[in-house]
Design a protein around this motif. Structure first.
Motif, PDB file in Angstrom:
ATOM      1  N   ILE A   1      46.293  42.504  44.198  1.00 56.31           N
ATOM      2  CA  ILE A   1      46.093  41.673  45.349  1.00 56.31           C
ATOM      3  C   ILE A   1      46.180  42.277  46.852  1.00 56.31           C
ATOM      4  N   LYS A   2      45.356  41.839  47.739  1.00 58.00           N
ATOM      5  CA  LYS A   2      45.602  42.336  49.143  1.00 58.00           C
ATOM      6  C   LYS A   2      45.823  41.217  49.889  1.00 58.00           C
ATOM      7  N   TYR A   3      46.543  41.591  51.038  1.00 56.42           N
ATOM      8  CA  TYR A   3      47.084  40.319  51.844  1.00 56.42           C
ATOM      9  C   TYR A   3      46.521  40.677  53.320  1.00 56.42           C
ATOM     10  N   THR A   4      46.275  39.501  53.989  1.00 55.50           N
ATOM     11  CA  THR A   4      45.927  39.823  55.390  1.00 55.50           C
ATOM     12  C   THR A   4      47.192  40.124  56.182  1.00 55.50           C
ATOM     13  N   ARG A   5      47.104  40.420  57.446  1.00 57.49           N
ATOM     14  CA  ARG A   5      48.218  40.713  58.258  1.00 57.49           C
ATOM     15  C   ARG A   5      48.901  39.515  58.436  1.00 57.49           C
ATOM     16  N   ALA A   6      48.368  38.304  58.414  1.00 60.06           N
ATOM     17  CA  ALA A   6      49.118  37.124  58.417  1.00 60.06           C
ATOM     18  C   ALA A   6      49.647  36.630  57.008  1.00 60.06           C
ATOM     19  N   GLY A   7      49.621  37.514  55.849  1.00 65.68           N
ATOM     20  CA  GLY A   7      50.365  37.201  54.995  1.00 65.68           C
ATOM     21  C   GLY A   7      49.573  36.441  53.820  1.00 65.68           C
ATOM     22  N   TYR A   8      48.349  36.184  54.178  1.00 62.70           N
ATOM     23  CA  TYR A   8      47.428  35.537  53.020  1.00 62.70           C
ATOM     24  C   TYR A   8      46.800  36.293  51.978  1.00 62.70           C
ATOM     25  N   ARG A   9      46.774  35.873  50.803  1.00 60.99           N
ATOM     26  CA  ARG A   9      45.882  36.441  49.737  1.00 60.99           C
ATOM     27  C   ARG A   9      44.513  36.622  49.873  1.00 60.99           C
ATOM     28  N   THR A  10      43.893  37.869  49.617  1.00 60.33           N
ATOM     29  CA  THR A  10      42.475  37.722  49.780  1.00 60.33           C
ATOM     30  C   THR A  10      42.002  38.410  48.388  1.00 60.33           C
ATOM     31  N   PHE A  11      40.798  38.152  47.797  1.00 58.79           N
ATOM     32  CA  PHE A  11      40.234  38.480  46.632  1.00 58.79           C
ATOM     33  C   PHE A  11      38.984  39.091  46.857  1.00 58.79           C
ATOM     34  N   SER A  12      38.668  40.318  46.122  1.00 61.59           N
ATOM     35  CA  SER A  12      37.512  40.897  45.654  1.00 61.59           C
ATOM     36  C   SER A  12      36.616  40.015  44.908  1.00 61.59           C
ATOM     37  N   GLN A  13      35.463  40.411  44.642  1.00 62.32           N
ATOM     38  CA  GLN A  13      34.507  39.758  43.788  1.00 62.32           C
ATOM     39  C   GLN A  13      35.091  40.035  42.367  1.00 62.32           C
ATOM     40  N   GLU A  14      35.407  41.251  42.346  1.00 58.67           N
ATOM     41  CA  GLU A  14      36.006  41.593  40.642  1.00 58.67           C
ATOM     42  C   GLU A  14      37.279  40.800  40.471  1.00 58.67           C
ATOM     43  N   GLN A  15      38.223  40.537  41.242  1.00 61.42           N
ATOM     44  CA  GLN A  15      39.390  39.639  41.104  1.00 61.42           C
ATOM     45  C   GLN A  15      38.858  38.387  41.038  1.00 61.42           C
ATOM     46  N   LEU A  16      37.791  37.847  41.606  1.00 58.04           N
ATOM     47  CA  LEU A  16      37.445  36.295  41.216  1.00 58.04           C
ATOM     48  C   LEU A  16      36.784  36.389  39.802  1.00 58.04           C
ATOM     49  N   ASN A  17      36.032  37.149  39.494  1.00 58.16           N
ATOM     50  CA  ASN A  17      35.548  37.316  38.137  1.00 58.16           C
ATOM     51  C   ASN A  17      36.578  37.310  36.816  1.00 58.16           C
ATOM     52  N   TRP A  18      37.785  38.088  37.339  1.00 57.28           N
ATOM     53  CA  TRP A  18      38.908  38.088  36.497  1.00 57.28           C
ATOM     54  C   TRP A  18      39.525  36.802  36.341  1.00 57.28           C
ATOM     55  N   LEU A  19      39.689  36.065  37.703  1.00 63.80           N
ATOM     56  CA  LEU A  19      40.385  35.116  37.609  1.00 63.80           C
ATOM     57  C   LEU A  19      39.593  33.839  36.930  1.00 63.80           C
ATOM     58  N   LYS A  20      38.137  33.715  37.054  1.00 64.85           N
ATOM     59  CA  LYS A  20      37.392  32.939  36.139  1.00 64.85           C
ATOM     60  C   LYS A  20      37.549  33.143  34.495  1.00 64.85           C
ATOM     61  N   THR A  21      37.777  34.632  34.151  1.00 66.51           N
ATOM     62  CA  THR A  21      38.121  35.021  32.707  1.00 66.51           C
ATOM     63  C   THR A  21      39.494  34.377  32.202  1.00 66.51           C
ATOM     64  N   LEU A  22      40.329  34.418  33.386  1.00 66.12           N
ATOM     65  CA  LEU A  22      41.779  33.995  32.936  1.00 66.12           C
ATOM     66  C   LEU A  22      41.545  32.203  32.800  1.00 66.12           C
ATOM     67  N   VAL A  23      40.868  31.741  33.509  1.00 65.43           N
ATOM     68  CA  VAL A  23      40.898  30.263  33.518  1.00 65.43           C
ATOM     69  C   VAL A  23      40.173  29.750  32.200  1.00 65.43           C
ATOM     70  N   PHE A  24      39.024  30.640  31.807  1.00 67.76           N
ATOM     71  CA  PHE A  24      38.615  30.232  30.376  1.00 67.76           C
ATOM     72  C   PHE A  24      39.394  30.466  29.397  1.00 67.76           C
ATOM     73  N   LEU A  25      40.109  31.537  29.498  1.00 65.56           N
ATOM     74  CA  LEU A  25      41.037  31.944  28.381  1.00 65.56           C
ATOM     75  C   LEU A  25      42.139  30.813  28.401  1.00 65.56           C
ATOM     76  N   ARG A  26      42.699  30.196  29.466  1.00 62.82           N
ATOM     77  CA  ARG A  26      43.577  29.124  29.502  1.00 62.82           C
ATOM     78  C   ARG A  26      42.930  27.969  28.845  1.00 62.82           C
ATOM     79  N   ARG A  27      41.716  27.488  29.417  1.00 57.12           N
ATOM     80  CA  ARG A  27      41.079  26.295  28.856  1.00 57.12           C
ATOM     81  C   ARG A  27      40.824  26.431  27.243  1.00 57.12           C
ATOM     82  N   CYS A  28      40.881  27.586  26.904  1.00 55.74           N
ATOM     83  CA  CYS A  28      40.591  27.914  25.521  1.00 55.74           C
ATOM     84  C   CYS A  28      41.603  27.751  24.610  1.00 55.74           C
TER      85      CYS A  28
END
Length: 122
Positions: free
Chosen positions: A34-61
């Protein structure tokens, strides 16, 4: 060229989960690098978004957090872990089909009872 980064809100919308869920997955280390902005907010790459979606489906399963962590660990180890990850998914698939079959049996029972009641009311 700089990679496009997404905000927490965009990540939660992409994966169709709440922002607290995304934060929780980040806190558990389920979303790597995870990368953070100078203000301390998390930012996500497309690859991380795809991984997040995988995690969500794993959890839902029905994967537990421990299962999700193990799946992530295996994913990070590389392609040689594909057979183990596949086995995890196959096990969960069998469990889900069993749940569907049991639900269908319950629906059939209810349908029969409703038919009996409808016949008795005539």
């Amino acid at each position: 060229m700089d990679e496009k980064l997404y905000t927490m809100r965009q990540a939660s919308e992409y994966a169709d989960v709440s922002t607290p869920t995304v934060r929780y997955y980040c806190k558990l280390g389920l979303i790597p690098n995870i990368k953070y902005t100078r203000a301390g907010y998390r930012t996500f790459s497309q690859e991380q978004l795809n991984w997040l979606k995988t995690l969500v489906f794993l959890r839902r399963c029905g994967f537990s957090i421990a299962d999700m962590k193990h799946y992530k660990y295996l994913s990070e180890k590389g392609d040689f872990t594909i057979p183990e990850r596949k086995a995890m998914l196959e096990t969960k698939r069998r469990q889900l089909w069993q749940i569907i079959e049991e639900a269908q049996e319950n629906i059939n029972f209810i349908e029969r009872k409703i038919e009996i009641f409808e016949q008795e009311q005539k």
